[in-house]
Design a protein around this motif. Structure first.
Motif, mmCIF file in Angstrom:
data_model
loop_
_atom_site.group_PDB
_atom_site.id
_atom_site.type_symbol
_atom_site.label_atom_id
_atom_site.label_comp_id
_atom_site.label_asym_id
_atom_site.label_seq_id
_atom_site.Cartn_x
_atom_site.Cartn_y
_atom_site.Cartn_z
ATOM 1 N N ASP A 1 -8.282 2.401 -2.234
ATOM 2 C CA ASP A 1 -8.628 2.861 -0.884
ATOM 3 C C ASP A 1 -9.027 4.339 -0.926
ATOM 4 O O ASP A 1 -10.214 4.672 -1.031
ATOM 5 N N GLU B 1 -2.020 -1.764 -3.654
ATOM 6 C CA GLU B 1 -3.079 -0.905 -3.099
ATOM 7 C C GLU B 1 -2.752 0.558 -3.334
ATOM 8 O O GLU B 1 -1.659 1.020 -2.980
ATOM 9 N N ASP C 1 0.840 -1.203 0.000
ATOM 10 C CA ASP C 1 0.000 0.000 0.000
ATOM 11 C C ASP C 1 0.872 1.248 0.000
ATOM 12 O O ASP C 1 1.597 1.508 0.959
HETATM 13 MG MG MG Z 1 -4.885 1.858 2.328
#
Ligand code: MG
Ligand code: 0XW
Length: 374
Positions: free
Chosen positions: A247, A224, A199
């Motif tokens: 996200d 991510e 991420d």
């Molecule tokens: Mg995240």
């Protein structure tokens, strides 16, 4: 309305509770969680019941500001005081009309109203959301972005404790080769089977993210939110062929549909405070069921109230659609409710009492920053 469901909001009390991470949590672009303010709300009724809400924005992470909660709540007092909290959606629609935007503020109010409604009905929030589908949910462990060796050590410790999903934070030192090492070394350390994903929290350029992604494209890795826009994330996905979790860019129906159409939403983080609370998160959940995106159901940060609220949504979601959940309260101190849901062998269960099923310890709250009465 049936007696027992005819409640009236009599007061709003707000606290600011600093939450300190057990281990400072580093992300890209200088973002970090050391001590972060969480805002805790109690909504009281004339009938003597109370509901609890929480929102804990991480600075520089999303457009959300802990110290903005008190003035926004004062602005919404005219809508909330005297209103019936039962049947949350109508009242939240009025709040959204009165104060546009500010989904993180709507989130802590919405959570408290679901808590009150569950208590009025004598059932857990997950029952109101359609019923319990998972009594236990899989957790991921988020690994702070530090030296690759130390990230491997944290992954190994979490794996020993039963964790099977590992979120590897990337980009804190702006060195794409180090990010490659982070992913390769954690992937190797946990062995075949567990889910490993990297991420960037929007912090990479398309070029750097693509270089990292292509350097690990032979591995079982998910990416991510590498870059700030969905279009860039989609480009990284198609250049690497690796699955992608969205996200920061997923925060409402339109953004979910956009990510789906761009073909870059294999998985998505549904966070309460991005969407505006449980009411809007369940709409997002239902849309993700329709478009086939696996869901991480959580919030940005927080303690037991935010954690419990997300677990109620996750527990009422078909298990095959749930990627994972987060025990936010396990990363920070203090616990608002020491008996709240706790990690156990890589899994966690929602509370089973009426409403959210968690109640903050008054000793952890201190003096309120705001108290409004009808
Ligand atoms: Mg995240
Ligand atoms: C929201 N975070 C910063 C905290 C959670 O543990 C995961 C992470 C993310 O961005 O996914």
């Amino acid at each position: 309305m049936t007696p027992g469901f005819e409640l009236q909001i009599s007061g709003l009390t707000l606290w600011r509770v600093p939450l300190t991470s057990h281990e400072t949590y580093f992300m890209s672009s200088g973002k970090a969680c050391a001590t972060v303010d969480s805002m805790v709300l109690r909504v009281d009724t004339v009938q003597g019941t109370s509901g609890w809400g929480e929102v804990c924005p991480i600075p520089n992470y999303l457009p959300a500001y802990a110290r903005g909660v008190a003035p926004a709540l004062e602005n919404l007092a005219s809508v909330l005081l005297g209103a019936n909290p039962v049947g949350v959606e109508a009242l939240m629609a009025a709040c959204r009309k009165h104060l546009l935007g500010h989904p993180y503020v709507h989130s802590l109010i919405d959570i408290a109203l679901w808590d009150l409604t569950g208590k009025a009905c004598g059932v857990p929030v997950y029952t109101l959301l359609g019923g319990l589908q998972s009594a236990e949910l899989p957790l991921y462990h988020s690994i702070t972005c530090i030296a690759p060796d130390d990230m491997v050590r944290i992954a190994a410790e979490a794996q020993l404790a039963g964790i099977r999903q590992f979120q590897v934070k990337l980009g804190a030192d702006n060195c794409w080769e180090t990010d490659v090492a982070r992913l390769r070394m954690v992937r190797e350390a946990v062995g075949k089977g567990p889910l490993v994903y990297g991420d960037w929290n929007c912090g990479a350029t398309r070029l750097d993210a693509t270089r990292v992604a292509r350097a690990v494209a032979d591995l079982d890795i998910m990416l991510e939110q590498p870059c700030p826009t969905l279009e860039e994330c989609a480009a990284v996905r198609s250049a690497s062929g690796l699955p992608m979790k969205i996200d920061e860019n997923a925060h409402d129906t339109a953004s979910l549909l956009n990510a789906y159409e761009l073909g870059c939403m294999d998985a998505v983080a549904l966070k309460l405070s991005k969407f505006g609370g449980i009411s809007l998160l369940r709409q997002a959940r239902d849309l993700c069921l329709h478009v086939g995106a696996k869901m991480c159901i959580e919030d940005t940060w927080g303690s037991d109230i935010a954690t419990a609220a997300a677990l109620h949504v996750a527990a009422s979601t078909p298990p095959q659609a749930v990627l994972n959940v987060c025990d936010l309260s396990g990363y920070v101190s203090p616990r608002l409710d020491a008996s709240g849901p706790t990690r156990n062998a890589g899994r966690i269960s929602p509370p089973t009492g009426p409403g959210l099923g968690v109640t903050p310890n008054p000793d952890e709250l201190g003096e309120p920053v705001l108290a409004l009465a009808a």
